[in-house]
Write an enzyme that holds these catalytic residues in place. Sequence first.
Site, PDB file in Angstrom:
ATOM      1  N   ASP A  10       0.868  -1.180   0.000  1.00 31.02           N
ATOM      2  CA  ASP A  10       0.000   0.000   0.000  1.00 31.02           C
ATOM      3  C   ASP A  10       0.902   1.226   0.000  1.00 31.02           C
ATOM      4  O   ASP A  10       2.118   1.124   0.201  1.00 31.02           O
ATOM      5  CB  ASP A  10      -0.907  -0.003   1.241  1.00 31.02           C
ATOM      6  CG  ASP A  10      -1.795   1.241   1.322  1.00 31.02           C
ATOM      7  OD1 ASP A  10      -2.339   1.642   0.286  1.00 31.02           O
ATOM      8  OD2 ASP A  10      -1.942   1.810   2.421  1.00 31.02           O
ATOM      9  N   SER A  11       0.282   2.381  -0.188  1.00 29.78           N
ATOM     10  CA  SER A  11       1.054   3.628  -0.166  1.00 29.78           C
ATOM     11  C   SER A  11       1.559   3.971   1.229  1.00 29.78           C
ATOM     12  O   SER A  11       2.493   4.751   1.367  1.00 29.78           O
ATOM     13  CB  SER A  11       0.187   4.779  -0.690  1.00 29.78           C
ATOM     14  OG  SER A  11      -0.956   4.958   0.127  1.00 29.78           O
ATOM     15  N   GLY A  43      -3.053   8.844  -4.100  1.00 30.33           N
ATOM     16  CA  GLY A  43      -4.325   9.242  -4.698  1.00 30.33           C
ATOM     17  C   GLY A  43      -4.348  10.584  -5.390  1.00 30.33           C
ATOM     18  O   GLY A  43      -5.254  10.867  -6.166  1.00 30.33           O
ATOM     19  N   CYS A  73      -4.426  -1.232  -1.750  1.00 31.14           N
ATOM     20  CA  CYS A  73      -4.451   0.195  -2.060  1.00 31.14           C
ATOM     21  C   CYS A  73      -5.537   0.422  -3.095  1.00 31.14           C
ATOM     22  O   CYS A  73      -5.471  -0.148  -4.197  1.00 31.14           O
ATOM     23  CB  CYS A  73      -3.095   0.638  -2.605  1.00 31.14           C
ATOM     24  SG  CYS A  73      -3.042   2.371  -3.144  1.00 31.14           S
ATOM     25  N   THR A  75      -6.222   3.120  -4.791  1.00 33.04           N
ATOM     26  CA  THR A  75      -5.740   3.873  -5.943  1.00 33.04           C
ATOM     27  C   THR A  75      -5.053   2.956  -6.947  1.00 33.04           C
ATOM     28  O   THR A  75      -5.347   2.984  -8.144  1.00 33.04           O
ATOM     29  CB  THR A  75      -4.774   4.977  -5.485  1.00 33.04           C
ATOM     30  OG1 THR A  75      -5.471   5.880  -4.616  1.00 33.04           O
ATOM     31  CG2 THR A  75      -4.218   5.740  -6.667  1.00 33.04           C
ATOM     32  N   GLU A 151      -2.809   8.607   8.157  1.00 30.07           N
ATOM     33  CA  GLU A 151      -1.355   8.474   8.247  1.00 30.07           C
ATOM     34  C   GLU A 151      -0.804   9.167   9.487  1.00 30.07           C
ATOM     35  O   GLU A 151       0.241   8.790  10.004  1.00 30.07           O
ATOM     36  CB  GLU A 151      -0.690   9.034   6.993  1.00 30.07           C
ATOM     37  CG  GLU A 151      -0.874   8.185   5.746  1.00 30.07           C
ATOM     38  CD  GLU A 151      -0.108   6.875   5.811  1.00 30.07           C
ATOM     39  OE1 GLU A 151       1.030   6.868   6.326  1.00 30.07           O
ATOM     40  OE2 GLU A 151      -0.654   5.853   5.343  1.00 30.07           O
ATOM     41  N   CYS A 185     -10.834   2.764  -0.083  1.00 35.60           N
ATOM     42  CA  CYS A 185      -9.403   2.978   0.142  1.00 35.60           C
ATOM     43  C   CYS A 185      -9.095   2.222   1.420  1.00 35.60           C
ATOM     44  O   CYS A 185      -9.863   2.321   2.388  1.00 35.60           O
ATOM     45  CB  CYS A 185      -9.097   4.467   0.294  1.00 35.60           C
ATOM     46  SG  CYS A 185      -7.428   4.835   0.915  1.00 35.60           S
ATOM     47  N   HIS A 187      -7.188   2.761   3.694  1.00 32.49           N
ATOM     48  CA  HIS A 187      -7.052   3.632   4.867  1.00 32.49           C
ATOM     49  C   HIS A 187      -8.402   3.818   5.559  1.00 32.49           C
ATOM     50  O   HIS A 187      -8.469   3.999   6.774  1.00 32.49           O
ATOM     51  CB  HIS A 187      -6.516   5.017   4.466  1.00 32.49           C
ATOM     52  CG  HIS A 187      -5.061   5.062   4.154  1.00 32.49           C
ATOM     53  ND1 HIS A 187      -4.528   4.568   2.988  1.00 32.49           N
ATOM     54  CD2 HIS A 187      -4.005   5.565   4.862  1.00 32.49           C
ATOM     55  CE1 HIS A 187      -3.214   4.767   2.977  1.00 32.49           C
ATOM     56  NE2 HIS A 187      -2.872   5.363   4.103  1.00 32.49           N
TER      57      HIS A 187
END
Length: 271
Positions: A10-11, A43, A73, A75, A151, A185, A187
């Site tokens: 993932d990012s 994103g 992820c 995106t 984050e 997403c 997150h």
Amino acid sequence: MDKRPIGVFDSGLGGLSTVRAIKKILPNEDIVYFGDTGRVPYGTRSNETIETYTAQDIKFLQAFDCKMIVVACGTVSTVSAHIIERLSLPATGITYPSAKAAAEATKNGVIGIMGTSATINSGAFDRAIHSFKSDAKIVSVACPILVPLVENSWIDEDDEVTAAAVKRYLKDILEAGSDTIILGCTHFPLLAPIVQKAAGEGVTLIDSGLEEAKYVKSVLEEKGLQNERGHIGEQRFFVSDKPQNFTSAANTLLGESIDGRCEFVDIFRYI
């Protein structure tokens, strides 16, 4: 039986929602996780940049001889779907499992999607949902502020800033009468209590990380790739920025300490 690990990326932190679900559903499986914390968020990037990052992230995980690549992820799952589909080993993003779950869950056919700007602009969730339920009404909303909030661990249910952002993003989705919302997403499942509180108990939330983990289980079973029973799965974590920041948040999100299991990697070597 296959003892090779599952590769997840993932990012940043969001993919830990998928890792958490895999650990619960597939406790025997080893996992290698890469969080591209040095380049988060994805994103807001161009499609070309996202595709470049995707190729690098996958190449890194392939160095561990992973038996399956799990793109945790939203995106990447939408923008780089063509890259995922071309892999010679089993792989999945969040789009298909989440869209299927939403199509099955909705009662009035109105489905909301919360995602990054790149995810929403791709239209991938819309197409996936319509492949399962052609008459579904879809209300998609880009939520770019939410990834940085996660984050930075602003995920407490009583956090006024995050709650205000969620409420604003949900306005169009709820006004359209959505009875089902995809947290598009990885997150966003970490904000599920805040989203549920704002949306109301009558709205079903689709946890993209959980649905992805369920799909991973079905693929491993179908292909006979499960790890041996009795084996206790182990996890290794890699990031492209300081491990300390990631480790501190990951300990909270996973409900266990990953101290000593998180390493820095120079992702630019994997080009």
